[in-house]
Structures are given as structure tokens and as C-alpha cells.
Scaffold this motif. Structure first.
Motif, PDB file in Angstrom:
ATOM      1  N   TYR A  33      21.714   8.025  18.059  1.00 44.11           N
ATOM      2  CA  TYR A  33      21.345   7.181  19.197  1.00 44.11           C
ATOM      3  C   TYR A  33      19.852   7.211  19.494  1.00 44.11           C
ATOM      4  O   TYR A  33      19.366   6.464  20.346  1.00 44.11           O
ATOM      5  CB  TYR A  33      22.102   7.632  20.449  1.00 44.11           C
ATOM      6  CG  TYR A  33      21.749   9.032  20.905  1.00 44.11           C
ATOM      7  CD1 TYR A  33      20.749   9.251  21.839  1.00 44.11           C
ATOM      8  CD2 TYR A  33      22.407  10.140  20.372  1.00 44.11           C
ATOM      9  CE1 TYR A  33      20.408  10.536  22.237  1.00 44.11           C
ATOM     10  CE2 TYR A  33      22.076  11.422  20.775  1.00 44.11           C
ATOM     11  CZ  TYR A  33      21.083  11.616  21.707  1.00 44.11           C
ATOM     12  OH  TYR A  33      20.754  12.895  22.083  1.00 44.11           O
ATOM     13  N   CYS A  34      19.096   8.081  18.827  1.00 43.98           N
ATOM     14  CA  CYS A  34      17.715   8.359  19.211  1.00 43.98           C
ATOM     15  C   CYS A  34      16.725   7.414  18.538  1.00 43.98           C
ATOM     16  O   CYS A  34      16.783   7.196  17.321  1.00 43.98           O
ATOM     17  CB  CYS A  34      17.368   9.808  18.845  1.00 43.98           C
ATOM     18  SG  CYS A  34      15.674  10.263  19.268  1.00 43.98           S
ATOM     19  N   ASP A  35      15.786   6.874  19.341  1.00 41.63           N
ATOM     20  CA  ASP A  35      14.714   6.047  18.771  1.00 41.63           C
ATOM     21  C   ASP A  35      13.346   6.633  19.105  1.00 41.63           C
ATOM     22  O   ASP A  35      12.340   5.928  19.092  1.00 41.63           O
ATOM     23  CB  ASP A  35      14.817   4.600  19.256  1.00 41.63           C
ATOM     24  CG  ASP A  35      14.450   4.435  20.728  1.00 41.63           C
ATOM     25  OD1 ASP A  35      14.499   5.448  21.468  1.00 41.63           O
ATOM     26  OD2 ASP A  35      14.116   3.311  21.143  1.00 41.63           O
ATOM     27  N   PHE A  36      13.304   7.948  19.396  1.00 40.47           N
ATOM     28  CA  PHE A  36      12.029   8.603  19.684  1.00 40.47           C
ATOM     29  C   PHE A  36      11.209   8.756  18.404  1.00 40.47           C
ATOM     30  O   PHE A  36      11.740   8.632  17.289  1.00 40.47           O
ATOM     31  CB  PHE A  36      12.245   9.972  20.315  1.00 40.47           C
ATOM     32  CG  PHE A  36      12.870   9.935  21.686  1.00 40.47           C
ATOM     33  CD1 PHE A  36      12.945   8.763  22.413  1.00 40.47           C
ATOM     34  CD2 PHE A  36      13.387  11.084  22.250  1.00 40.47           C
ATOM     35  CE1 PHE A  36      13.519   8.726  23.672  1.00 40.47           C
ATOM     36  CE2 PHE A  36      13.967  11.067  23.515  1.00 40.47           C
ATOM     37  CZ  PHE A  36      14.026   9.884  24.222  1.00 40.47           C
ATOM     38  N   ASN A  37       9.936   9.063  18.573  1.00 42.65           N
ATOM     39  CA  ASN A  37       9.044   9.250  17.435  1.00 42.65           C
ATOM     40  C   ASN A  37       9.244  10.655  16.865  1.00 42.65           C
ATOM     41  O   ASN A  37       8.495  11.583  17.172  1.00 42.65           O
ATOM     42  CB  ASN A  37       7.588   9.051  17.870  1.00 42.65           C
ATOM     43  CG  ASN A  37       6.626   9.120  16.690  1.00 42.65           C
ATOM     44  OD1 ASN A  37       6.883   8.529  15.647  1.00 42.65           O
ATOM     45  ND2 ASN A  37       5.532   9.837  16.844  1.00 42.65           N
TER      46      ASN A  37
END
Length: 394
Positions: A33-37
Motif C-alpha cells: 500500500y506504500c507510495d513513500f520514497n
């Protein structure tokens, strides 16, 4: 346009709390679910490492401190430090101690400064918490998400149920008065019973702060692809609203009071001062790959890839990828969007006269109420906060 963002930023800097955010871009695995850098070791290969990142961080902080040293007055002391990611706990206790040493080497921490690190429960242990507490960290935020194994599996979380609670207890035993557990609700397949079990576990951990966020399916993530293929249903808005009310009721009954739409604390001292700086229009320096800064009405953001970040820092310049001076309208929009989320509400004096009809509608619909000086969301308004904001900004 000035060559560096600090040149215009420092013209209007000062007068309020100042914080530093450190971005650690490393993760052991990538959550669906993560779209962090963030980057796994396999994605980075030999192009970057925690060691090269730490050297880059030291360089960026030194360069930023030199720019801030050009101020006509003394740079204000740092009230809060927040080490986020990614998975900062992958650096280990000694690594996180080195991060805080790098901050102290270049900036002055205020007496009683709040120093927070995020941690994945699986990469912590009693010795880890003892080391970072001795180093000067005052607060720990642990990613729990859920106590149900099948929910964790959908989210691609690697920790086992129960580990987050054990880690929270270890942190308390190491001397941390302030410990947060993060929850995500509305995951496909999560039942009311699953949520209740997660809340039971949170309350049994004895933490003084809880963050609870509805699952958002971000474009480009593995979860978004699964939803698009029909393998998983998209989160249901009515279910999310009911889950939020369930969370709020349970936490409130246990003495944890909401102070921001997605955050509950047992006392004023337990609130996350760093995040309050974001919500209330403060200044902060963001260091690390992809980190964002906001100083004096100027916002800038760093290059994202760790290898490119290190290369840019080595030139002696700030590793910014771009920057902008916020217009009066943009600053107004952000003020309304962020500050209205707080339990203390938004000062009515900060709202434009044109917002009067929207204020009246929000009151009429039971979504907000006016005190003598502030506009405050009601319980129903918290569920529709984004809509209230949109109406106020029309």
C-alpha cells in the motif's frame, strides 16, 4: 529566481517553532500500500547504502546550517526532530544515535526538545530502545497497522501479530514516556472483530498516543494493481466512516482524546509536537532523499534517489530538486486545510470574508460550530473534514 531556496526562505524565517525532519529511505521489504520514497536493498544494489546516506545527511545538515548562519539573527533552537521513513530502525540503535549526533553538530536543540523516531516492530529489541533512549530520543512511533494476521498479509506487512505490543512495552521499559502505535483501518477483508482485536491490543500496550488512518489505495502501488484487477475490493466509504467512529469511541472511553482528526493522545504532553508544527503552519527543515522543507513561506524538496542525493550533497550545495515561494492564496489554502483538522479549530480571523456562507452551511449541517474565536469540526464534521475544507475554499 535565486539559485537556492534558502535565500528567499530566510528573509521571513523565525518567530515560531522550528523542527527538523530526517528521511531514512530504507526498507527491508516494500509494503503493497506504500507510495513513500523508500528502497529495498535489492532495488538499490551497490548504488547507495545506509553508510553513504549517513555521510550525505551529515553533509546536507552542515550545508543547511551554514545557510541558516547567514541570518541576521541567531537561528532559533530546534524544538522537534522527527526521524521517519522508510524504516529508521533498520539503522540500529548506533545508527540512530549517529543521526541525532549529526543534528546536534549543526543545530542547537531547545531544552526539552521532542525527538521522535519511527520504527518497525520487527527491527527493534530491548537493547535498541535502551540505546536510542540513552542517545536522546524521547518518543517512539511504531507501525502496528493491525493485530490480525490476514490483514497484515493484505498490506504486505512483515511483522507478526503481537510484536508491536511487545515492542511498545519494551520501549516503555527502556524509559520512553511517549510511545505511539499506528493503525490502518478499512483494509479489504478486515472485520469489525478484527478492528476490535487491534484496539484491544493497543489499549493493552499502555501507550499514550494512537494514530489511526483509513486505508488509501495510492496509484502505482501493488495494492492499487490488485484492486484494479479485481483481486481485492476497494475500501468502502461507509465502512471507513463506521470504523472511524468505532475507533474514536473506544479510544475516548480509554482516556485517549482526539487532538487531530487521525490522532489521539492521553494528555497534552503526549501529543506529537512535531506534527503539530506541520498542522499549525510551522517551519521545518527536511533532510534526506525526497524530504520536503518549509521555511518562511518557501517550500523545497530534495532529489529522491539516495545515490543522486549523496552525489548532490558532495558538491557542497543543498540537494534540492525544486522549490517554490507560496503565494498568499496558497498559504491561505494550506492554513485552512491543515489547521481545521485540529481539535482547537481554525481561528475565524484567519478565514476570508467570502467564507461566511460556507461557515453558515457547516453550522446548519452540524459539521462545525463557532466558538467566540474559532471554527471547530463536530464529530460528524470530522468524518467529512475534506468536504468542509473544500466548501470553505470555494
Amino acid at each position: 529566481m535565486d539559485a537556492e531556496p534558502t535565500t528567499p526562505a530566510l528573509r521571513d524565517f523565525g518567530g515560531g517553532p522550528f523542527g527538523i525532519y530526517i528521511h531514512v529511505p530504507f526498507c527491508a521489504t516494500r509494503c503493497g500500500y506504500c507510495d513513500f520514497n523508500t528502497y529495498t536493498a535489492g532495488e538499490l544494489g551497490t548504488s547507495a547504502s545506509p553508510q553513504s546516506w549517513l555521510e550525505g545527511l551529515r553533509g546536507e545538515l552542515a550545508t543547511a546550517a551554514a545557510r541558516f548562519g547567514d541570518l541576521p539573527s541567531v537561528t532559533p533552537p530546534v524544538e522537534t526532530v522527527f526521524v521517519g521513513g522508510g524504516t529508521p530502525s533498520l539503522l540500529g540503535g548506533d545508527g540512530l544515535a549517529s543521526v541525532l549526533d549529526a543534528v546536534r553538530a549543526n543545530f542547537t536543540l531547545a531544552p526539552g526538545a521532542e525527538v521522535t523516531t519511527e520504527s518497525n516492530p520487527e527491527s527493534t529489541a530491548p537493547a535498541f530502545f535502551e540505546r536510542i533512549r540513552a542517545a536522546g530520543y524521547t518518543r517512539v512511533s511504531l507501525g502496528m497497522q493491525s493485530a490480525a494476521q490476514h490483514v497484515l498479509s493484505v498490506l504486505d506487512r512483515t511483522h507478526t501479530p503481537g510484536r508491536a505490543v511487545a515492542a511498545a512495552r519494551e520501549a516503555r521499559a527502556a524509559g520512553f514516556d511517549h510511545v505511539n502505535l499506528d493503525l490502518i483501518y478499512g483494509t479489504p477483508g478486515e472485520s469489525d472483530a478484527d478492528l476490535d482485536a487491534s484496539l484491544d491490543a493497543v489499549l493493552a500496550a499502555g501507550v499514550d498516543h494512537v494514530s489511526a488512518y483509513s486505508l488509501i489505495v495510492e496509484d502505482g502501488t501493488a495494492l492499487a494493481r490488485r484492486v484494479r484487477r479485481g483481486e481485492l475490493p476497494a475500501p468502502d466509504e461507509d465502512v471507513l466512516a463506521a470504523r472511524y467512529e468505532r475507533i474514536d469511541a473506544r479510544l475516548s472511553a480509554a482516556g485517549l482524546t482526539w487532538y487531530e482528526v487521525s490522532n489521539w493522545a492521553s494528555s497534552d504532553a503526549a501529543r506529537c509536537r512535531h506534527n503539530l508544527g506541520y498542522w499549525d503552519g510551522g517551519d521545518w527543515l527536511g533532510a534526506g532523499p525526497g524530504a520536503h522543507s518549509h521555511v518562511g513561506g518557501v517550500r523545497w524538496w530534495n532529489v529522491k534517489h539516495p545515490a543522486r542525493y549523496v552525489d548532490r550533497v558532495a558538491t557542497g550545495e543543498l540537494p534540492s530538486a525544486g522549490w517554490e515561494t507560496l503565494t498568499r492564496d496558497e498559504r491561505y489554502t494550506e492554513r485552512v486545510m491543515l489547521t481545521l483538522r485540529l481539535r482547537t479549530g481554525l481561528p475565524l480571523a484567519d478565514l476570508a470574508p467570502e467564507a461566511a456562507p460556507a461557515i453558515a452551511r457547516a453550522e446548519r449541517d452540524g459539521l462545525a460550530r463557532r466558538t467566540g474565536t474559532h471554527l471547530i469540526l463536530t464529530d460528524a464534521g470530522r468524518l467529512l473534514a475534506d468536504g468542509v475544507v473544500r466548501d470553505l475554499l470555494v
